[in-house]
Scaffold this motif. Structure first.
Motif, PDB file in Angstrom:
ATOM      1  N   PRO A  20     -79.560  63.216 -61.514  1.00 53.90           N
ATOM      2  CA  PRO A  20     -80.371  62.779 -62.648  1.00 53.90           C
ATOM      3  C   PRO A  20     -79.669  63.025 -63.983  1.00 53.90           C
ATOM      4  CG  PRO A  20     -81.657  64.137 -61.137  1.00 53.90           C
ATOM      5  CD  PRO A  20     -80.239  64.220 -60.673  1.00 53.90           C
ATOM      6  N   CYS A  21     -79.878  62.115 -64.915  1.00 52.99           N
ATOM      7  CA  CYS A  21     -79.277  62.276 -66.246  1.00 52.99           C
ATOM      8  C   CYS A  21     -80.002  63.388 -67.007  1.00 52.99           C
ATOM      9  CB  CYS A  21     -79.341  60.957 -67.021  1.00 52.99           C
ATOM     10  SG  CYS A  21     -80.986  60.571 -67.656  1.00 52.99           S
ATOM     11  N   GLY A  22     -79.434  63.799 -68.113  1.00 50.35           N
ATOM     12  CA  GLY A  22     -79.994  64.895 -68.901  1.00 50.35           C
ATOM     13  C   GLY A  22     -81.405  64.616 -69.393  1.00 50.35           C
ATOM     14  N   LEU A  23     -81.625  63.390 -69.828  1.00 49.36           N
ATOM     15  CA  LEU A  23     -82.961  63.041 -70.322  1.00 49.36           C
ATOM     16  C   LEU A  23     -83.994  63.174 -69.210  1.00 49.36           C
ATOM     17  CD1 LEU A  23     -84.921  61.952 -72.398  1.00 49.36           C
ATOM     18  CD2 LEU A  23     -83.945  59.682 -72.079  1.00 49.36           C
ATOM     19  N   CYS A  24     -83.637  62.716 -68.017  1.00 41.76           N
ATOM     20  CA  CYS A  24     -84.568  62.826 -66.887  1.00 41.76           C
ATOM     21  C   CYS A  24     -84.800  64.279 -66.497  1.00 41.76           C
ATOM     22  CB  CYS A  24     -84.054  62.028 -65.691  1.00 41.76           C
ATOM     23  SG  CYS A  24     -84.246  60.250 -65.929  1.00 41.76           S
ATOM     24  N   ARG A  25     -83.769  65.101 -66.602  1.00 37.00           N
ATOM     25  CA  ARG A  25     -83.960  66.529 -66.287  1.00 37.00           C
ATOM     26  C   ARG A  25     -84.985  67.150 -67.233  1.00 37.00           C
ATOM     27  NH1 ARG A  25     -77.933  68.508 -64.317  1.00 37.00           N
ATOM     28  NH2 ARG A  25     -77.437  66.490 -63.428  1.00 37.00           N
ATOM     29  N   GLN A  26     -84.843  66.833 -68.511  1.00 40.49           N
ATOM     30  CA  GLN A  26     -85.795  67.372 -69.484  1.00 40.49           C
ATOM     31  C   GLN A  26     -87.196  66.825 -69.214  1.00 40.49           C
ATOM     32  OE1 GLN A  26     -85.162  69.725 -71.929  1.00 40.49           O
ATOM     33  NE2 GLN A  26     -87.362  69.694 -72.296  1.00 40.49           N
ATOM     34  N   PHE A  47     -84.970  72.502 -72.885  1.00 47.83           N
ATOM     35  CA  PHE A  47     -85.801  72.795 -74.055  1.00 47.83           C
ATOM     36  C   PHE A  47     -87.220  73.171 -73.647  1.00 47.83           C
ATOM     37  CE2 PHE A  47     -88.750  71.267 -77.413  1.00 47.83           C
ATOM     38  CZ  PHE A  47     -88.419  72.218 -78.361  1.00 47.83           C
ATOM     39  N   ARG A  48     -87.728  74.193 -74.317  1.00 48.66           N
ATOM     40  CA  ARG A  48     -89.110  74.607 -74.107  1.00 48.66           C
ATOM     41  C   ARG A  48     -89.806  74.623 -75.456  1.00 48.66           C
ATOM     42  NH1 ARG A  48     -89.573  80.190 -71.170  1.00 48.66           N
ATOM     43  NH2 ARG A  48     -88.802  80.930 -73.160  1.00 48.66           N
ATOM     44  N   PHE A  49     -90.933  73.970 -75.562  1.00 47.81           N
ATOM     45  CA  PHE A  49     -91.674  73.928 -76.824  1.00 47.81           C
ATOM     46  C   PHE A  49     -92.667  75.065 -76.807  1.00 47.81           C
ATOM     47  CE2 PHE A  49     -94.996  71.694 -79.552  1.00 47.81           C
ATOM     48  CZ  PHE A  49     -94.336  71.990 -80.729  1.00 47.81           C
ATOM     49  N   ALA A  50     -92.241  76.206 -77.327  1.00 47.95           N
ATOM     50  CA  ALA A  50     -93.089  77.405 -77.283  1.00 47.95           C
ATOM     51  C   ALA A  50     -94.117  77.330 -78.401  1.00 47.95           C
ATOM     52  CB  ALA A  50     -92.218  78.639 -77.417  1.00 47.95           C
TER      53      ALA A  50
END
Ligand code: THU
Length: 182
Positions: A132-138, A178-181
């Motif tokens: 999977p590409c980076g965008l899909c991983r996120q 990335f985590r949106f805390a």
């Protein structure tokens, strides 16, 4: 069901003092993890992903990808499938993984159990050419709960004879996601 151990990724930080300030190379502290896998279910998902890849719309790249997601708390055990759909604006293209996950999320499910990804024509290529590409991983990360007892798992189909695929969790697939805390 089979038990697998996802490997530890444990490397210490290194720090180097420079005239401009400290440069930190962050290490990993991911402990090993035992997971139980229903291999029959995984096989069915991989086949569903492979089948979905046949329906990819990839007139620009000719690179066809399919994905199939099984969500937690789905009493019907629906296999949400998707394929990459390209667009002449290129940037409007959506990958197979996100197509499958948007279908699952739109149906109301929020937590991934298994996601299988399958490229149609590069099945025996190195893992990077099937991953999977980076965008899909996120994007996947949004629907994975790393703290859960039974973690969400990602299966990358492999076309070598007798090989079903590679198995990862999101921590190993996207260590610094990335985590949106809030
Ligand atoms: N693609 C996917 O569907 N999933 C990925 O994770 C990698 C890339 C698609 C997007 C595009 O249509 C084609 O493969 C070539 O990049």
């Amino acid at each position: 069901m089979v038990k697998l151990t996802l490997p530890a990724m444990a490397v210490a930080d290194t720090q180097t003092q420079t005239p401009a300030g400290l440069l930190v190379v962050p290490g990993f502290q991911i402990p090993p993890r035992d997971v139980w896998v229903d291999e029959v279910l995984v096989q069915r998902l991989v086949l569903a992903a492979r089948d979905a890849a046949e329906r990819a719309y990839a007139p620009f790249s000719q690179f066809r990808v399919g994905a199939a997601a099984l969500m937690d708390n789905d009493p019907k055990h629906t296999m949400f499938t998707g394929a990459n759909v390209e667009n002449s604006s290129y940037g409007g293209t959506i990958c197979a993984e996100r197509t499958a996950l948007t279908a699952a999320a739109s149906a109301g499910f929020r937590r991934l159990r298994y996601l299988a990804v399958c490229v149609r024509d590069a099945l025996t290529a190195p893992l990077c050419d099937r991953s999977p590409c980076g965008l899909c991983r996120q994007f996947m990360r949004q629907f994975c709960d790393p703290q859960a007892t039974n973690p969400s798992l990602i299966f990358i189909a492999d076309g070598q004879p007798g090989v079903l695929g590679q198995v990862l969790d999101i921590e190993r697939l996207l260590p610094w996601g990335f985590r949106f805390a809030k």
